[in-house]
Design an enzyme around this catalytic site. Sequence first.
Site, PDB file in Angstrom:
ATOM      1  N   GLU A 155      -2.100  31.262  70.725  1.00  0.00           N
ATOM      2  CA  GLU A 155      -2.602  31.247  69.355  1.00  0.00           C
ATOM      3  C   GLU A 155      -3.681  30.165  69.308  1.00  0.00           C
ATOM      4  O   GLU A 155      -3.393  28.982  69.432  1.00  0.00           O
ATOM      5  CB  GLU A 155      -1.475  30.935  68.375  1.00  0.00           C
ATOM      6  CG  GLU A 155      -1.903  30.841  66.924  1.00  0.00           C
ATOM      7  CD  GLU A 155      -0.771  30.419  66.004  1.00  0.00           C
ATOM      8  OE1 GLU A 155      -0.988  30.398  64.781  1.00  0.00           O
ATOM      9  OE2 GLU A 155       0.327  30.091  66.512  1.00  0.00           O
ATOM     10  N   GLU A 237      -3.796  27.523  55.270  1.00  0.00           N
ATOM     11  CA  GLU A 237      -2.382  27.182  55.253  1.00  0.00           C
ATOM     12  C   GLU A 237      -2.165  26.111  54.182  1.00  0.00           C
ATOM     13  O   GLU A 237      -2.393  24.935  54.420  1.00  0.00           O
ATOM     14  CB  GLU A 237      -1.939  26.661  56.621  1.00  0.00           C
ATOM     15  CG  GLU A 237      -1.954  27.735  57.701  1.00  0.00           C
ATOM     16  CD  GLU A 237      -1.451  27.227  59.030  1.00  0.00           C
ATOM     17  OE1 GLU A 237      -0.663  27.936  59.672  1.00  0.00           O
ATOM     18  OE2 GLU A 237      -1.856  26.107  59.435  1.00  0.00           O
TER      19      GLU A 237
END
Length: 380
Positions: A155, A237
Amino acid sequence: MVRDMRMRMITAGLALLGSVAASLVVGQAAHADTTICEKYGSTTIQGGKYVVINNVWGSNAPQCINVTNSGFTVTQAGHNNTGGTPAAYPAIYAGCHYANCSSGSGLPLQASNSQFNTVQTSVSMSYPGSGVYDAAYDIWFDPTPRKDGQNTGAEIMVWLNHTGSVQPVGSRVGTANIAGGTWDVWEGNIGWNVISYVRTSPTNSINFAVRSFYDDAVNRGYAQRSWYLTSVQAGFEPWIGGAGLAVNNFSYSIGGVVQSPSPTPTASPTGGNGNGGGACRVSYSKNEWQGGFTGTVTVTNTSSSAVNGWNLGFSFPSGQKITGYWNADVTQSGSSVTARNLSYNGSIPAGGNTQFGFQGTWSGSNGDPTGFTLNGTRCS
């Protein structure tokens, strides 16, 4: 129900324990100004080219996003996560995420494939004056050409900005100079490798080749060439608040030329009035889906002297329309198209070549372009 595991750290030295499950609900095709308040709601824009997800996986507070044809804005977010994990990851993406796939992305794509070198992306974001969040790309790789389930390779996170004391998974392992910026590099493993690039001076926009960050991760031993790129995502986020976070514009393309991480412009003329025509050869390739395509044009200078400043003319046979382009300034009038060099690629040495690309639409048929001329000289 599908699962997406994410873990983040909020303060230095805070270990993350366990995993967090998230769900994703496939939505319907969207038009401009579509509101999504469902925790795991999603929709598509630009004819399915991109998927937009609300993705509230770490909070029970309400969150809504307003989706336009170019991005989205978080309009409501009552989050108050003061430790551990973020509340959500509202994002826009190309590729596949838990079997929810955009159209025409060419993904999954193995990183060893030459086409991987042509994957480009850009984003423009807006940030509110309050809240605790990071603004980041999330780029996923898997050892297999996976379209569903959790990726287990790498990721790659590219943090353009962050507020408060939030920090990535793992620990800081170095720095890197990529895509015109300096980045602190973090690495950790939560069942897959998470390699995060945190920009040392925040920015609200970026344009880069995906390989530029992946090459660095491979060189550090955190990723492998045999793995597959499955999605390119950009979003936020939020830990606390989040209303006002916005992706104004997002782009993804496959088929253009990857420039170096920090390209140095050359002193070459722009506008394509160049020094001489020269003999030339042109090759064309395309990646096509229903109603859309990307095209890659390679121009080779077959003469014995360099071409300094170029324009390439050609025609589409079937009414195709160009909607975007890279590594050239492209204009279209009816079926006639002209591509002119940019500041950094105006010189084509003898025997050398240059490459540019574009995205377009078609209906009925999508024949290859014809009648290529370089600075007025017909190419073979």
